[in-house]
Each structure stands twice: as structure tokens, then as C-alpha cells.
Design an enzyme around this catalytic site. Structure first.
Site, PDB file in Angstrom:
ATOM      1  N   MET A  30       0.840  -1.199   0.000  1.00 34.78           N
ATOM      2  CA  MET A  30       0.000   0.000   0.000  1.00 34.78           C
ATOM      3  C   MET A  30       0.876   1.251   0.000  1.00 34.78           C
ATOM      4  SD  MET A  30      -3.425  -0.909   2.106  1.00 34.78           S
ATOM      5  CE  MET A  30      -2.781  -0.652   3.745  1.00 34.78           C
ATOM      6  N   HIS A  34       8.978   1.175   3.461  1.00 35.52           N
ATOM      7  CA  HIS A  34      10.033   1.167   4.482  1.00 35.52           C
ATOM      8  C   HIS A  34      10.851  -0.114   4.317  1.00 35.52           C
ATOM      9  CE1 HIS A  34       7.409  -1.722   6.442  1.00 35.52           C
ATOM     10  NE2 HIS A  34       6.423  -0.829   6.457  1.00 35.52           N
ATOM     11  N   HIS A  37       9.110  -3.494   3.526  1.00 38.60           N
ATOM     12  CA  HIS A  37       8.842  -3.685   2.097  1.00 38.60           C
ATOM     13  C   HIS A  37      10.149  -3.960   1.349  1.00 38.60           C
ATOM     14  CE1 HIS A  37       5.577  -0.736   3.380  1.00 38.60           C
ATOM     15  NE2 HIS A  37       4.859  -1.733   2.919  1.00 38.60           N
ATOM     16  N   GLY A 148       4.870 -10.258   3.893  1.00 39.57           N
ATOM     17  CA  GLY A 148       5.567 -10.216   5.175  1.00 39.57           C
ATOM     18  C   GLY A 148       4.872 -11.059   6.226  1.00 39.57           C
ATOM     19  N   LYS A 150       4.816 -10.238   9.205  1.00 35.78           N
ATOM     20  CA  LYS A 150       4.190  -9.318  10.177  1.00 35.78           C
ATOM     21  C   LYS A 150       2.677  -9.461  10.119  1.00 35.78           C
ATOM     22  CE  LYS A 150       3.663  -4.780   9.710  1.00 35.78           C
ATOM     23  NZ  LYS A 150       2.512  -4.075  10.307  1.00 35.78           N
ATOM     24  N   GLN A 154      -2.889 -12.446   7.235  1.00 34.35           N
ATOM     25  CA  GLN A 154      -3.011 -12.148   5.805  1.00 34.35           C
ATOM     26  C   GLN A 154      -2.231 -13.166   4.970  1.00 34.35           C
ATOM     27  OE1 GLN A 154      -2.647  -8.034   4.062  1.00 34.35           O
ATOM     28  NE2 GLN A 154      -0.571  -8.694   3.680  1.00 34.35           N
ATOM     29  N   VAL A 177      10.764  -7.288   9.613  1.00 35.60           N
ATOM     30  CA  VAL A 177      11.874  -6.338   9.778  1.00 35.60           C
ATOM     31  C   VAL A 177      11.490  -5.365  10.895  1.00 35.60           C
ATOM     32  CG1 VAL A 177      13.254  -4.540   8.666  1.00 35.60           C
ATOM     33  CG2 VAL A 177      12.538  -6.556   7.367  1.00 35.60           C
ATOM     34  N   SER A 186       6.366  -0.429  10.183  1.00 36.86           N
ATOM     35  CA  SER A 186       5.011  -0.336   9.624  1.00 36.86           C
ATOM     36  C   SER A 186       4.795   1.074   9.093  1.00 36.86           C
ATOM     37  CB  SER A 186       3.983  -0.625  10.724  1.00 36.86           C
ATOM     38  OG  SER A 186       2.690  -0.238  10.306  1.00 36.86           O
ATOM     39  N   ARG A 188       2.186   2.589   9.367  1.00 39.72           N
ATOM     40  CA  ARG A 188       1.368   3.264  10.387  1.00 39.72           C
ATOM     41  C   ARG A 188       2.207   3.782  11.555  1.00 39.72           C
ATOM     42  NH1 ARG A 188      -2.816  -0.680   8.729  1.00 39.72           N
ATOM     43  NH2 ARG A 188      -4.576   0.531   7.942  1.00 39.72           N
TER      44      ARG A 188
HETATM   45  P1  AMP Z   1       1.451  -2.893   3.493  1.00 40.99           P
HETATM   46  O1  AMP Z   1       2.017  -1.859   2.581  1.00 40.99           O
HETATM   47  O2  AMP Z   1       1.451  -2.490   4.947  1.00 40.99           O
HETATM   48  O3  AMP Z   1       0.130  -3.443   3.010  1.00 40.99           O
HETATM   49  O4  AMP Z   1       2.449  -4.122   3.442  1.00 40.99           O
HETATM   50  C1  AMP Z   1       2.806  -4.701   2.209  1.00 40.99           C
HETATM   51  C2  AMP Z   1       3.583  -5.952   2.483  1.00 40.99           C
HETATM   52  O5  AMP Z   1       4.740  -5.640   3.237  1.00 40.99           O
HETATM   53  C3  AMP Z   1       2.795  -6.995   3.287  1.00 40.99           C
HETATM   54  O6  AMP Z   1       3.059  -8.278   2.773  1.00 40.99           O
HETATM   55  C4  AMP Z   1       3.356  -6.827   4.659  1.00 40.99           C
HETATM   56  O7  AMP Z   1       3.271  -7.996   5.452  1.00 40.99           O
HETATM   57  C5  AMP Z   1       4.802  -6.496   4.366  1.00 40.99           C
HETATM   58  N1  AMP Z   1       5.403  -5.826   5.514  1.00 40.99           N
HETATM   59  C6  AMP Z   1       4.969  -4.700   6.125  1.00 40.99           C
HETATM   60  N2  AMP Z   1       5.739  -4.411   7.197  1.00 40.99           N
HETATM   61  C7  AMP Z   1       6.686  -5.379   7.262  1.00 40.99           C
HETATM   62  C8  AMP Z   1       7.780  -5.649   8.135  1.00 40.99           C
HETATM   63  N3  AMP Z   1       8.052  -4.863   9.190  1.00 40.99           N
HETATM   64  N4  AMP Z   1       8.533  -6.733   7.888  1.00 40.99           N
HETATM   65  C9  AMP Z   1       8.266  -7.545   6.833  1.00 40.99           C
HETATM   66  N5  AMP Z   1       7.253  -7.346   5.967  1.00 40.99           N
HETATM   67  C10 AMP Z   1       6.473  -6.282   6.180  1.00 40.99           C
END
Ligand code: AMP
Length: 284
Positions: A30, A34, A37, A148, A150, A154, A177, A186, A188
Site C-alpha cells: 500500500m 520502508h 517492504h 511479510g 508481520k 493475511q 523487519v 510499519s 502506520r
Molecule cells: P502494506 O504496505 O502495509 O500493506 O504491506 C505490504 C507488504 O509488506 C505486506 O506483505 C506486509 O506484510 C509487508 N510488511 C509490512 N511491514 C513489514 C515488516 N516490518 N517486515 C516484513 N514485511 C512487512
């Protein structure tokens, strides 16, 4: 690196790459990227000739009172991040491109795995996730997609979706990470006030204490979690949504762990006004 906004263009790009015999690694996000990702991108980069990152804040997975409108967005920064990481293509469609003027009527519901944990406090969230992920897989048709750990619920749902619908993509789970003090990275985290940020590592500390006690031989998970709930209650800024131990396959609550068994301990909590999640593997 190029940025593509239309479905036709990304399909053509992928078709031409496949005609050249290249494989496609796909990282759905999304945005507001960071190092979490970045790790997914690095894994994809190591495995494939073509790495495609999607950036799409998916309205279907946000509830009416959630943060869709204020979710952080910064495409130019994400483009620089991806470029530096060796990404080939960013796919950044608008909601109109994805769902048309009239919106989508179809929803994918992965039974049982999505109704509890985060699904309980975010009704419809995982239907939105499953729907957009299936749609992105149909559009990009990658060989592998990277998610991820995390967001472990999901990840389980996506694996099951792909299996149940025979979608020809391999799902790779990538380790969490973290910041130096253990807070899971995150997008967020950008919402956290300095005071929130100071106490936010307590989430991982909680999980680590439970993990350590289980590794030392404790088997009564309910008792361990209860002690940690009381401990977290002393932090004014932290409000637990759930602290639960589940099995790795069905994600159903477990109360005891026997020697040789594994589980996941997962937490979701509001730190100030920001809902954060984290989890840890339990091994006895
Ligand atoms: P998001 O942009 O938050 O929807 O995350 C996109 C992808 O990045 C998802 O598969 C998340 O699980 C992964 N992700 C987000 N934060 C982390 C993290 N700290 N470590 C590993 N993967 C992550």
C-alpha cells in the site's frame, strides 16, 4: 524503472517479459515504503529477472471508521525507494482503474481463517484483502509473490486463497523487519506521537517474554498471556485489542503447547490512536 498506471500496460509489459523467458517476482504493497517492504523487494530481486511492486491503498480493506483517507501516501518517495532497490516496475493504479466508476460487486471470502484475530475487530477487512490480491494476481500473473510475516493472518489467507482457487503463483513469506528497539516496521508507525513511540516496543517485549517462557518449558499459554495482559494494563497509552496464541495451520486459539509443538503468539493493540500488530513463533 518505470511506473505504470493502467491494467493494459502492465499486462503488455509482463507478456513481453515472459516472451523473453524472464520470470516475475511481485510485491503487493500500500506504499509509504520502508525497510519491511525493502526486504520483500530484495527477496524478489534475488529470485527473478523482473521485480514488480504494486502500490495501491485498497479501499475495500478499510472499514468506514478506519484510516483510508489519512493513510500515508508518497509516490515520489516510493519511486526513489524502489529505484534504489532495483525494482523494474511500479504498478500504481487508481481506485477507478481497479474497480471502475461503479465499484466492484465481487468479494472473495476465505472462510474460517479471516473471521477472528484482526478479522474480529476489522469486519470485511480480509475479504477486501483477498479480493484485491486475487485481482492483482490476475493482472500481474507473477511467478512468485512476496508477503511479510508481520501480517501473518493475511499471509495464511493468501496462501489458502491461492490453493483453493488454483491460482498459479507461489507465495513466499518473509521475516519481520524491525526497528533497533524491536518495534515492527510499519507505514502506520508514522502516526505515532513521540510518547506513543516510546512505549510501542512493549508489544514485541510482551511477545518475547511469552516466547522465552515457553522455550523454558512453560506450557499454560493462557496463564502466560494473562500475566502479560495485566502488565500491559499499566501502560496508559496501550489498549490491547487481542493477545492470542494460535496454531500455525488453522490459526485457531490454543491454550497449551506440548514439547515439540509450535504456535504463533499474536498481538494487536492501540498505542495512542494507532492500531499496531505483531507476532512471534512459539516453540517448545
Ligand atoms: P502494506 O504496505 O502495509 O500493506 O504491506 C505490504 C507488504 O509488506 C505486506 O506483505 C506486509 O506484510 C509487508 N510488511 C509490512 N511491514 C513489514 C515488516 N516490518 N517486515 C516484513 N514485511 C512487512
Amino acid at each position: 524503472m518505470i511506473t505504470i498506471h493502467s491494467i493494459e500496460e502492465i499486462r503488455l509489459y509482463v507478456e513481453q517479459a515472459k516472451q523473453r523467458g524472464e520470470t516475475i517476482g511481485f510485491v503487493p504493497t500500500m506504499g509509504f515504503l520502508h525497510e519491511g517492504h525493502g526486504s520483500l523487494i530484495d527477496h524478489a530481486r534475488g529470485d527473478h529477472q523482473q521485480v514488480i511492486v504494486s502500490i495501491f491503498v485498497n479501499p475495500l480493506q478499510f472499514g468506514p471508521n478506519e484510516d483510508f483517507d489519512r493513510y500515508p501516501r508518497d509516490l515520489p518517495k516510493d519511486q526513489a525507494f524502489c529505484e534504489a532497490r532495483g525494482v523494474d516496475v511500479i504498478f500504481a493504479p487508481s481506485a477507478k482503474v481497479m474497480y471502475g466508476e461503479e465499484g466492484a460487486l465481487t468479494r472473495i471470502h476465505v472462510d474460517a481463517l479471516g473471521d477472528h484475530l484482526c478479522g474480529a475487530s476489522r469486519p470485511g477487512h480480509f475479504d477486501g484483502v483477498a479480493t484485491v490480491v486475487a485481482k492483482l494476481f490476475n493482472i500481474v500473473q507473477p511467478h512468485r509473490a512476496y508477503f511479510g510475516k508481520k501480517d501473518f493472518q493475511q499471509l495464511s489467507i493468501v496462501k489458502r486463497l491461492v490453493k483453493d482457487l488454483s491460482i498459479p503463483v507461489e507465495i513466499i513469506g518473509v521475516d519481520i523487519v524491525r526497528e533497533a528497539d524491536g518495534l515492527a516496521k510499519s507505514s502506520r508507525n508514522a502516526y505515532l506521537t513521540p510518547e506513543d513511540r516510546t512505549v510501542a516496543p512493549e508489544l514485541q517485549q510482551t511477545l518475547k517474554r511469552i516466547q522465552a517462557k515457553v522455550a523454558e518449558g512453560a506450557s499454560d499459554l493462557d496463564q502466560l498471556m494473562e500475566a502479560e495482559r495485566s502488565r500491559l494494563a499499566s501502560f496508559e497509552r496501550i489498549r490491547i485489542d487481542y493477545l492470542t496464541c494460535v496454531d500455525l495451520l488453522q490459526l485457531q486459539p490454543i491454550h497449551k503447547l506440548d514439547v515439540g509443538e509450535e504456535g504463533v503468539c499474536a498481538i494487536a493493540a492501540f498505542v495512542g490512536n494507532t492500531r499496531l500488530i505483531d507476532n512471534i513463533l512459539l516453540t517448545r
